[in-house]
Design an enzyme around this catalytic site. Structure first.
Site, mmCIF file in Angstrom:
data_model
loop_
_atom_site.group_PDB
_atom_site.id
_atom_site.type_symbol
_atom_site.label_atom_id
_atom_site.label_comp_id
_atom_site.label_asym_id
_atom_site.label_seq_id
_atom_site.Cartn_x
_atom_site.Cartn_y
_atom_site.Cartn_z
ATOM 1 N N HIS A 4 -4.944 27.629 -10.192
ATOM 2 C CA HIS A 4 -4.850 26.845 -10.422
ATOM 3 C C HIS A 4 -3.998 25.614 -9.870
ATOM 4 O O HIS A 4 -4.603 24.044 -10.507
ATOM 5 C CB HIS A 4 -5.545 26.005 -11.994
ATOM 6 C CG HIS A 4 -6.677 24.589 -11.973
ATOM 7 N ND1 HIS A 4 -6.201 23.706 -13.265
ATOM 8 C CD2 HIS A 4 -7.959 24.570 -11.348
ATOM 9 C CE1 HIS A 4 -7.061 22.724 -12.757
ATOM 10 N NE2 HIS A 4 -7.976 23.644 -11.773
ATOM 11 N N TYR A 37 -11.014 11.078 -7.648
ATOM 12 C CA TYR A 37 -10.403 10.961 -8.656
ATOM 13 C C TYR A 37 -8.895 10.462 -9.185
ATOM 14 O O TYR A 37 -8.416 10.567 -7.633
ATOM 15 C CB TYR A 37 -10.060 12.966 -8.607
ATOM 16 C CG TYR A 37 -11.249 13.339 -8.734
ATOM 17 C CD1 TYR A 37 -12.376 12.955 -8.732
ATOM 18 C CD2 TYR A 37 -10.453 15.190 -9.340
ATOM 19 C CE1 TYR A 37 -13.381 14.694 -8.930
ATOM 20 C CE2 TYR A 37 -11.600 15.730 -9.714
ATOM 21 C CZ TYR A 37 -12.959 15.377 -8.909
ATOM 22 O OH TYR A 37 -14.248 16.798 -9.650
ATOM 23 N N ARG A 137 -11.419 13.140 -21.750
ATOM 24 C CA ARG A 137 -12.557 12.890 -21.041
ATOM 25 C C ARG A 137 -13.563 13.502 -21.492
ATOM 26 O O ARG A 137 -14.631 13.387 -21.345
ATOM 27 C CB ARG A 137 -11.921 12.369 -19.740
ATOM 28 C CG ARG A 137 -12.989 12.370 -18.547
ATOM 29 C CD ARG A 137 -13.285 12.065 -17.276
ATOM 30 N NE ARG A 137 -12.797 13.079 -16.772
ATOM 31 C CZ ARG A 137 -12.557 14.747 -16.465
ATOM 32 N NH1 ARG A 137 -14.574 15.027 -16.808
ATOM 33 N NH2 ARG A 137 -12.180 15.584 -16.013
ATOM 34 N N HIS A 165 -8.992 12.360 -14.003
ATOM 35 C CA HIS A 165 -8.333 13.421 -14.146
ATOM 36 C C HIS A 165 -6.632 14.402 -13.969
ATOM 37 O O HIS A 165 -6.477 15.013 -13.992
ATOM 38 C CB HIS A 165 -8.818 13.941 -12.757
ATOM 39 C CG HIS A 165 -9.126 15.328 -12.560
ATOM 40 N ND1 HIS A 165 -8.044 16.726 -11.429
ATOM 41 C CD2 HIS A 165 -9.936 16.673 -12.816
ATOM 42 C CE1 HIS A 165 -7.934 17.335 -11.819
ATOM 43 N NE2 HIS A 165 -9.432 17.762 -11.917
#
Length: 258
Positions: A4, A37, A137, A165
């Site tokens: 990730h 984003y 968020r 993000h």
């Protein structure tokens, strides 16, 4: 294990000498999501950061026997294995300063906050007198209101035209602020079961820019909602105040700066 981390290294040879350039980012460089984003990306030639990025790539090539590459990182804080422990240290340092009657604060922006261990650490910090401000968020599993907190916890969520993000973390650190951008949320999967990269920001002008953007978001009273214990999602009131829509104000801030 899911990879990730959002990192890149470019090796350039100049007069028989190799130099590395690259980036560490909070989000993907994807043709579709890049249009909607809102992320933060550090472009850098800092050789210590680039050396750590290479160590993470080395780990990916030897995942079963390469944990020593992650443990050798000096600037980037990687997951798994390392990030949770370092976050403990950063929070404990703020608690220590608060108990010593010194200024202490933690400002966190992320997508989700659900890891029980990290939430307990934040509770401990709030009870110890650390000022805590949160911009989360999505998933939010923390009780932001407690009579035992020495200072109120400010917790908001911003959902607007662009998807918030970015993960940005600021620790007061006795006045010598430590600022990080990260690919990781504070979730069990990110801290323990994914390959992530959390990068310190060392350039003072970039620190200031990130801080200004976060302050704009903390003052949002158009799209921000309070994250209270009931999760009623009430909008932050703009009654009697100048209306501040953080995504619009951030655009104007960056346009003016550039």
């Amino acid at each position: 294990m899911k990879i990730h981390a959002k990192i890149c290294t470019i090796k350039k040879r100049i007069n028989d000498r190799s130099t590395y350039y690259g980036f560490v980012s909070t989000g993907n460089l994807n043709e579709k999501t890049a249009m909607v984003y809102a992320d933060q990306c550090l472009l850098t030639s800092n050789q210590k950061i680039m050396a750590d990025a290479n160590r993470i790539f080395n780990f990916l090539e030897q995942p079963k026997s390469g944990e020593h590459f992650l443990k050798a990182c000096k600037m980037i804080i990687p997951s798994p294995l390392i990030l949770r422990k370092q976050l403990h240290k950063l929070i404990n340092n703020e608690i220590k300063n608060a108990k010593a009657k010194k200024p202490a604060s933690i400002l966190l922006k992320m997508n989700s906050l659900s890891d029980g261990d990290m939430i307990e650490r934040l509770y401990e910090a709030a009870k110890g007198g650390v000022e805590i401000k949160l911009i989360v968020r999505g998933i939010f599993c923390m009780l932001s209101e407690n009579n035992k907190f020495k200072k109120p916890v400010t917790a908001i969520s911003i959902v607007d035209e662009y998807l918030e993000h970015a993960r940005v973390w600021v620790f007061h650190n006795g006045g010598k602020e430590k600022v990080y951008i990260s690919s990781a949320d504070w979730m069990i999967r990110n801290l323990d079961h994914r390959v992530e990269a959390t990068c310190p920001i060392t350039d003072e002008s970039i620190k200031k820019e990130l801080r200004n953007i976060l302050n704009i978001q903390l003052n949002d009273n158009v799209k921000a909602r309070w994250l209270n214990n009931e999760l009623s999602n009430d909008y932050v009131s703009s009654k009697g105040k100048k209306r501040i829509r953080s995504q619009v104000e951030t655009y104007h801030f960056l346009a003016k700066k550039n």
